[in-house]
Design a protein around this motif. Structure first.
Motif, short mmCIF file in Angstrom:
data_model
loop_
_atom_site.label_atom_id
_atom_site.label_comp_id
_atom_site.label_asym_id
_atom_site.label_seq_id
_atom_site.Cartn_x
_atom_site.Cartn_y
_atom_site.Cartn_z
N SER A 20 -4.51 1.14 -3.43
CA SER A 20 -3.36 0.33 -3.86
C SER A 20 -2.18 0.57 -2.93
CB SER A 20 -3.00 0.60 -5.31
OG SER A 20 -2.63 1.95 -5.51
N ALA A 21 -1.96 1.82 -2.53
CA ALA A 21 -0.88 2.12 -1.58
C ALA A 21 -1.17 1.48 -0.23
CB ALA A 21 -0.70 3.62 -1.43
N GLN A 23 -2.90 -1.25 0.32
CA GLN A 23 -2.67 -2.70 0.21
C GLN A 23 -1.18 -3.01 0.25
OE1 GLN A 23 -5.27 -5.07 0.08
NE2 GLN A 23 -3.52 -6.30 0.63
N ASP A 24 -0.38 -2.21 -0.46
CA ASP A 24 1.07 -2.40 -0.44
C ASP A 24 1.61 -2.20 0.97
OD1 ASP A 24 1.02 -2.87 -3.16
OD2 ASP A 24 1.68 -0.85 -3.70
N ASN A 27 0.98 -5.23 3.09
CA ASN A 27 1.87 -6.32 2.72
C ASN A 27 3.29 -6.08 3.24
OD1 ASN A 27 -0.16 -7.75 1.45
ND2 ASN A 27 0.23 -6.80 -0.52
N GLU A 28 3.75 -4.84 3.17
CA GLU A 28 5.10 -4.52 3.63
C GLU A 28 5.22 -4.59 5.15
OE1 GLU A 28 5.92 -0.64 2.01
OE2 GLU A 28 5.71 -1.37 -0.04
#
Length: 63
Positions: A20-21, A23-24, A27-28
């Motif tokens: 999840s980190a 993926q974030d 995106n960032e």
């Protein structure tokens, strides 16, 4: 930060199974990743796929 450095950070997150980190992070940093953006997405989806398969196999054997 260079795209190669971002990929190294991403690989560390995947190695720790922190999808999840990761993926974030993608995106960032999608603008900074540039041509490496697709590679980064493939790394995360590939890592999650392997984990999902391993979890299913473990479930079959009750471990």
């Amino acid at each position: 930060m260079k795209p190669q450095e971002l990929l190294e950070q991403l690989k560390d997150m995947i190695a720790k199974k922190d999808f999840s980190a990761a993926q974030d992070f993608i995106n960032e940093n999608k603008d900074n990743l540039g041509e490496y953006f697709e590679q980064a997405k493939a790394l995360v989806s590939g890592g999650e796929g392997v984990n999902g398969i391993l979890d299913k196999v473990k479930g079959l054997f009750g471990k």
